[in-house]
Design a protein around this motif. Structure first.
Motif, PDB file in Angstrom:
ATOM      1  N   TYR A  68       0.849  -1.200  -0.087  1.00  0.00           N
ATOM      2  CA  TYR A  68       0.074  -0.044   0.013  1.00  0.00           C
ATOM      3  C   TYR A  68       0.785   1.303   0.129  1.00  0.00           C
ATOM      4  O   TYR A  68       0.493   2.072  -0.495  1.00  0.00           O
ATOM      5  N   GLY A 122      -5.133 -14.911  -0.837  1.00  0.00           N
ATOM      6  CA  GLY A 122      -5.930 -13.614  -0.875  1.00  0.00           C
ATOM      7  C   GLY A 122      -7.008 -13.305  -2.127  1.00  0.00           C
ATOM      8  O   GLY A 122      -6.968 -14.325  -2.801  1.00  0.00           O
ATOM      9  N   LEU A 134       4.104 -13.629   3.950  1.00  0.00           N
ATOM     10  CA  LEU A 134       4.909 -12.939   5.048  1.00  0.00           C
ATOM     11  C   LEU A 134       4.364 -11.898   5.771  1.00  0.00           C
ATOM     12  O   LEU A 134       4.838 -11.710   6.843  1.00  0.00           O
ATOM     13  N   GLY A 184       7.817  -9.541   5.608  1.00  0.00           N
ATOM     14  CA  GLY A 184       7.817  -8.598   4.488  1.00  0.00           C
ATOM     15  C   GLY A 184       8.809  -7.740   4.623  1.00  0.00           C
ATOM     16  O   GLY A 184       9.045  -6.972   5.333  1.00  0.00           O
TER      17      GLY A 184
HETATM   18  C1  LIG Z   1      -5.492  -4.658  -4.859  1.00  0.00           C
HETATM   19  C2  LIG Z   1      -4.926  -5.265  -3.472  1.00  0.00           C
HETATM   20  C3  LIG Z   1      -5.618  -6.399  -3.002  1.00  0.00           C
HETATM   21  C4  LIG Z   1      -5.247  -6.930  -1.921  1.00  0.00           C
HETATM   22  N1  LIG Z   1      -5.988  -8.265  -1.067  1.00  0.00           N
HETATM   23  C5  LIG Z   1      -5.458  -8.758  -0.345  1.00  0.00           C
HETATM   24  C6  LIG Z   1      -6.091  -9.716   0.531  1.00  0.00           C
HETATM   25  O1  LIG Z   1      -7.149 -10.391  -0.132  1.00  0.00           O
HETATM   26  N2  LIG Z   1      -5.523 -10.348   1.597  1.00  0.00           N
HETATM   27  C7  LIG Z   1      -4.409  -9.902   2.139  1.00  0.00           C
HETATM   28  O2  LIG Z   1      -4.032 -10.227   3.197  1.00  0.00           O
HETATM   29  N3  LIG Z   1      -3.714  -8.981   1.602  1.00  0.00           N
HETATM   30  C8  LIG Z   1      -4.258  -8.244   0.381  1.00  0.00           C
HETATM   31  N4  LIG Z   1      -3.622  -7.034   0.022  1.00  0.00           N
HETATM   32  C9  LIG Z   1      -2.535  -6.700   0.750  1.00  0.00           C
HETATM   33  C10 LIG Z   1      -1.265  -7.437   0.184  1.00  0.00           C
HETATM   34  O3  LIG Z   1      -1.268  -8.826   0.660  1.00  0.00           O
HETATM   35  C11 LIG Z   1      -0.078  -6.768   0.512  1.00  0.00           C
HETATM   36  O4  LIG Z   1      -0.045  -5.312  -0.097  1.00  0.00           O
HETATM   37  C12 LIG Z   1       1.170  -7.623   0.055  1.00  0.00           C
HETATM   38  O5  LIG Z   1       2.324  -7.258   0.918  1.00  0.00           O
HETATM   39  C13 LIG Z   1       1.503  -7.617  -1.309  1.00  0.00           C
HETATM   40  O6  LIG Z   1       2.725  -8.339  -1.822  1.00  0.00           O
HETATM   41  P1  LIG Z   1       3.441  -8.123  -2.985  1.00  0.00           P
HETATM   42  O7  LIG Z   1       4.589  -9.227  -3.216  1.00  0.00           O
HETATM   43  O8  LIG Z   1       2.654  -8.136  -4.050  1.00  0.00           O
HETATM   44  O9  LIG Z   1       3.906  -6.715  -2.817  1.00  0.00           O
HETATM   45  P2  LIG Z   1       5.412  -5.861  -2.658  1.00  0.00           P
HETATM   46  O10 LIG Z   1       5.116  -4.578  -2.785  1.00  0.00           O
HETATM   47  O11 LIG Z   1       6.524  -6.702  -3.494  1.00  0.00           O
HETATM   48  O12 LIG Z   1       5.921  -6.602  -1.308  1.00  0.00           O
HETATM   49  C14 LIG Z   1       5.057  -6.102  -0.022  1.00  0.00           C
HETATM   50  C15 LIG Z   1       6.004  -6.251   1.218  1.00  0.00           C
HETATM   51  O13 LIG Z   1       6.762  -7.607   1.256  1.00  0.00           O
HETATM   52  C16 LIG Z   1       8.175  -7.664   1.115  1.00  0.00           C
HETATM   53  N5  LIG Z   1       8.691  -8.700   0.245  1.00  0.00           N
HETATM   54  C17 LIG Z   1       8.044  -8.802  -1.061  1.00  0.00           C
HETATM   55  N6  LIG Z   1       8.761  -9.632  -1.544  1.00  0.00           N
HETATM   56  C18 LIG Z   1       9.629 -10.302  -0.526  1.00  0.00           C
HETATM   57  C19 LIG Z   1      10.359 -11.479  -0.687  1.00  0.00           C
HETATM   58  N7  LIG Z   1      10.685 -12.326  -1.883  1.00  0.00           N
HETATM   59  N8  LIG Z   1      11.149 -11.769   0.544  1.00  0.00           N
HETATM   60  C20 LIG Z   1      11.013 -11.070   1.733  1.00  0.00           C
HETATM   61  N9  LIG Z   1      10.167  -9.736   1.687  1.00  0.00           N
HETATM   62  C21 LIG Z   1       9.542  -9.637   0.494  1.00  0.00           C
HETATM   63  C22 LIG Z   1       8.359  -6.019   0.439  1.00  0.00           C
HETATM   64  O14 LIG Z   1       9.900  -5.706   0.798  1.00  0.00           O
HETATM   65  C23 LIG Z   1       7.322  -5.266   0.983  1.00  0.00           C
HETATM   66  O15 LIG Z   1       7.681  -4.950   2.291  1.00  0.00           O
HETATM   67  C24 LIG Z   1      -3.942  -6.404  -1.197  1.00  0.00           C
HETATM   68  C25 LIG Z   1      -3.265  -5.339  -1.513  1.00  0.00           C
HETATM   69  C26 LIG Z   1      -3.758  -4.698  -2.741  1.00  0.00           C
HETATM   70  C27 LIG Z   1      -2.822  -3.655  -3.361  1.00  0.00           C
END
Ligand SMILES: Cc1cc2nc3c(=O)[nH]c(=O)nc-3n(C[C@H](O)[C@H](O)[C@H](O)COP(=O)(O)OP(=O)(O)OC[C@H]3O[C@@H](n4cnc5c(N)ncnc54)[C@H](O)[C@@H]3O)c2cc1C
Length: 441
Positions: A68, A122, A134, A184
């Motif tokens: 976010y 999710g 995470l 994360g």
């Molecule tokens: C449209 C939308 C819908 C969503 N729906 C849900 C839902 O249904 N349920 C729910 O629980 N959440 C939901 N979320 C929140 C979502 O789970 C978090 O935003 C999540 O952290 C996103 O993961 P990402 O890898 O896509 O994001 P990124 O922005 O890539 O990472 C998020 C965090 O995790 C860390 N990270 C990423 N990859 C790694 C890795 N390989 N090792 C260590 N750390 C890492 C990043 O540094 C950052 O702190 C939603 C978010 C959005 C925008």
């Protein structure tokens, strides 16, 4: 080839792909990294970590880019992007799956469904497995199957020294504990996961809407909070109110006739404009809900845990906040059911501490024109300031930069233990971002 500089596909500001590469899901985040390295294998991840240390360039870790607040990217930083690492392999002998860090949820659901399995993920198809698990991970199977992190059996992580560590309940068990809800970006780059799976065939998907119906909002919030604590755990729901109405989306692991009976208190709220309760193949249910998300959007949001019943006066305050929203449709106060299987595990058994909460309440607002951003941000802040006073704890996957005492808010009673894990696995605080876990004092 360890320690040989940056390897993988490197994108720098002078590259034509840079503009696209620096964008995440939230269009309101504008950060300008020094370089983005797309990691094609685990050596690329280790090299990026070592390079960032040698060069003194801050690093960020990104998988699906849905954070976010955009904490997976930073101006002048090196972004270690795991999105090319998206392999999936099912193990039919023991009902488990190995998933690489950059895998998006829809591809994982689709892959597993071909074998008749699922896991509690999710709802957004493009969120990556890493950020989701995470931070705990909630969805429309949560009350039945637990958090995403509750299905995690093992993870591999590359640490500050470029070493690949395996974490499970026997090996690096404190790290494993920490990765299940606080992993994360805090301890290292997780490269892959092993999850246990659940057999699935069809389920009942539920969509209810009360459009152009302000009165339904109060009834909805009343029914929600009275009914949820005793609800059948096969039912998980995401819903909310907006300026002109209310909605619910849900999965029920059972037949539609039974779903209808359980949903009666909600179905009794007058003025339903949509009532879809249908038994469909699981993957169809995932796609029906997933189709509601735009490809990208500009937004601000924050989420808090709700432990208690709100009084009518408190509900009226919430409705009052809603009435002041800058957008009729794109500003909302949302609720995400917890309870059920989430409570089967103790508050200290994983880093996800708010196990006893009934649900998460979130305030969110999205805009199209950049000059509208300030009004939306101010509304979210004012709403958050009130909601903060009636809730306890924030959900790390719905982070908000304005959260007071953010470490305490996200991790509560697990904070000190997490700081010790931080000391052990990231002693130089290489993995840091504006709301990361700090080293102990
Ligand atoms: C449209 C939308 C819908 C969503 N729906 C849900 C839902 O249904 N349920 C729910 O629980 N959440 C939901 N979320 C929140 C979502 O789970 C978090 O935003 C999540 O952290 C996103 O993961 P990402 O890898 O896509 O994001 P990124 O922005 O890539 O990472 C998020 C965090 O995790 C860390 N990270 C990423 N990859 C790694 C890795 N390989 N090792 C260590 N750390 C890492 C990043 O540094 C950052 O702190 C939603 C978010 C959005 C925008």
């Amino acid at each position: 080839m360890l320690g040989k500089g940056l390897t993988g596909r490197v994108v720098v500001p002078s590259d034509s792909q840079y503009e696209q590469a620096r964008q995440g899901y939230n269009k309101a985040i504008n950060k300008y990294p020094a370089a983005i390295v797309y990691c094609l294998d685990y050596c690329d991840v280790a090299n990026a970590i070592l390079w960032s240390r040698e060069q003194g360039v801050e690093l960020r870790v990104r998988s699906g880019g849905h954070d976010y607040e955009g904490y997976s990217i930073g101006t002048c930083s090196l972004v270690i992007d795991t999105s090319p690492l998206n392999g999936i392999k099912i193990n039919l002998a023991d009902n488990t799956v190995n998933v690489q860090a950059g895998t998006r949820l829809l591809s994982l659901y689709e892959y597993l469904y071909k074998f008749g399995y699922t896991f509690p993920g999710g709802t957004c198809p493009t969120v990556a497995i890493s950020g989701l698990v995470l931070g705990g991970g909630i969805g429309l199977s949560t009350r039945y199957l637990g958090l995403t992190a509750d299905s995690l059996l093992e993870a591999n992580m590359i640490d500050f020294a470029g070493r690949r560590l395996t974490a499970n309940c026997c090996c690096n068990s404190e790290l494993f504990w920490a990765l299940k809800g606080a992993g994360g970006g805090n301890f290292g780059v997780v490269t892959d996961y092993k999850f246990k799976l659940k057999k699935v065939d069809g389920i009942t998907v539920i969509q209810l809407r009360w459009d152009d119906n302000r009165a339904a909002r109060n009834s909805f919030l009343q029914v929600w909070q009275g009914w949820l604590p005793h609800l059948d755990r096969r039912l998980s729901l995401f819903g909310g109110i907006y300026k002109e109405g209310a909605w619910v989306n849900a999965f029920f692991y059972g037949p539609p006739e039974e779903a209808r009976q359980i949903l009666q208190p909600l179905l009794n709220i007058p003025g339903l404009t949509l009532s879809n309760i249908a038994y469909v193949p699981f993957i169809e249910a995932v796609k029906i809900i997933g189709a509601m998300y735009p490809k990208r959007e500009a937004f601000q949001a924050a989420g808090r845990f709700v432990q208690r019943h709100f009084s009518q006066a408190e509900l009226e305050q919430i409705l009052g906040i809603m009435d002041k929203a800058p957008s009729d449709r794109n500003s909302s106060i949302r609720v995400y059911s917890l309870g059920g299987a989430v409570r089967d595990i103790g508050a200290a058994e994983t880093a996800f501490t708010y196990r006893q909460a009934n649900y998460i309440i979130a305030i969110a607002s999205a805009w199209e024109e950049t000059d509208a951003a300030e009004a939306h941000r101010e509304w979210v802040k004012a709403g958050f300031d009130y909601i903060y006073t009636i809730t306890r704890g924030s959900y790390i996957n719905f982070p908000y930069s304005q959260t007071p005492h953010y470490q305490q808010a996200y991790y509560g009673s697990n904070l000190r233990r997490l700081q010790c894990v931080k000391q052990t696995y990231d002693p130089y605080n290489l993995f840091r971002f504006p709301q990361s876990i700090e080293l102990p004092l």
